[in-house]
Design an enzyme around this catalytic site. Structure first.
Site, mmCIF file in Angstrom:
data_model
loop_
_atom_site.group_PDB
_atom_site.id
_atom_site.type_symbol
_atom_site.label_atom_id
_atom_site.label_comp_id
_atom_site.label_asym_id
_atom_site.label_seq_id
_atom_site.Cartn_x
_atom_site.Cartn_y
_atom_site.Cartn_z
ATOM 1 N N CYS A 225 -1.948 -0.178 9.654
ATOM 2 C CA CYS A 225 -2.984 -1.008 9.149
ATOM 3 C C CYS A 225 -3.891 -1.519 10.112
ATOM 4 O O CYS A 225 -5.145 -1.843 10.051
ATOM 5 C CB CYS A 225 -2.423 -2.593 8.525
ATOM 6 N N HIS B 256 0.923 -1.171 -0.105
ATOM 7 C CA HIS B 256 -0.083 0.018 -0.020
ATOM 8 C C HIS B 256 0.910 1.284 0.077
ATOM 9 O O HIS B 256 1.999 1.170 0.449
ATOM 10 C CB HIS B 256 -1.072 0.049 1.497
HETATM 11 N N1 GLY Z 1 -2.341 -8.997 4.547
HETATM 12 C C1 GLY Z 1 -2.837 -7.914 4.308
HETATM 13 C C2 GLY Z 1 -3.264 -7.766 2.981
HETATM 14 O O1 GLY Z 1 -2.802 -8.240 2.094
HETATM 15 O O2 GLY Z 1 -4.185 -7.150 2.539
#
Ligand code: GLY
Length: 253
Positions: free
Chosen positions: A248, A161
């Site tokens: 996250c 991300h």
């Molecule tokens: N493990 C986090 C994702 O791939 O969204």
């Protein structure tokens, strides 16, 4: 931005079945729970009231709640996560956020993962990644524009991300890996560069004047100390095995 609340979710026993590219081994469940509890304590210590949702068994990435919404003072935009395996996570998140904000949804074919969205005051940086597409960015940008926000997109050239690599460490300052540092969308900000061997430390969290950073990154820590903010160090190694990190694990608002 000043936050009063955080929304989190306890990891489930099946967390090792989540999506990952990390090749760092299988996460240890008790250790992940201990790291999660320390994380919640750190958020509480930054003055937040933390809601901890129950684990969502059968959805092994569901504790990475940041990807399921973008929450501003005015609205909660519930995302349409880009990974098929994660789309159902949003249902319980929408219910939880409805107590705090009006909610709107990103609709297919638009996809957005909240991990690609960085709020810099009233300007929003949206990473276009394997998870967030241009249509999703447009839908999100249009919703936020109604509340006076401006927005820009940039490609996520490394990491899962955008916020795997770039985060706010002050109102006008970004902590960023070298990959993103010269992108014109980041031109208006002061920047602190993360050296390539400490790239994971780009995922550092600013909450109400405190910085929460992962342990094990001394060069980045030294650079951040120059900002004069209190720094909280947390071990996130079990979540790193699943491509996750400090941002996250919560939604802050
Ligand atoms: N493990 C986090 C994702 O791939 O969204």
């Amino acid at each position: 931005m000043f936050f009063t609340h955080a929304l989190t979710r306890r990891p489930g026993r099946d967390l090792a079945a989540g999506l990952t590219t990390a090749n760092l081994g299988v996460p240890d469940y008790p250790a992940a729970l201990a790291q999660f509890d320390a994380y919640v304590d750190a958020l509480t210590g930054c003055g937040l009231t933390v809601t901890v949702l129950d684990a969502l068994e059968g959805h092994p990435d569901a504790h990475f709640v940041e990807d399921t919404a973008v929450v501003t003072p005015e609205v909660a935009v519930v995302t349409n996560p880009g990974a098929a395996a994660r789309k159902a996570e949003v249902e319980t998140i929408e219910t939880a956020l409805a107590s705090f904000r009006e909610t709107v949804r990103i609709k297919s074919p638009g996809t957005v993962d909240g991990g690609d969205v960085l709020m810099m005051g009233k300007h929003v940086l949206i990473g276009l990644s394997d998870r967030t597409n241009a249509e999703g960015a447009l839908q999100l940008g249009n919703v936020l524009a109604d509340f006076g926000y401006t927005w820009a997109t940039l490609p996520v050239a490394a990491g899962l991300h955008f916020k795997s690599s770039v985060n706010a460490v002050a109102d006008d300052t970004l902590l960023t890996t070298e990959t993103f540092a010269d992108h014109p969308a980041l031109a208006g900000y002061h920047k602190i560069l993360v050296v390539p061997e400490e790239a994971y430390a780009g995922n550092t969290l600013l909450i109400n004047g405190h910085l929460i950073m992962p342990i094990g990154f001394p060069d980045t820590r030294k650079k951040l100390q120059a900002l004069g903010k209190p720094i909280i160090m947390l071990d996130t190694c079990e979540f790193r095995k699943m491509d996750g990190g400090l941002t996250c694990l919560s939604l802050r608002f």
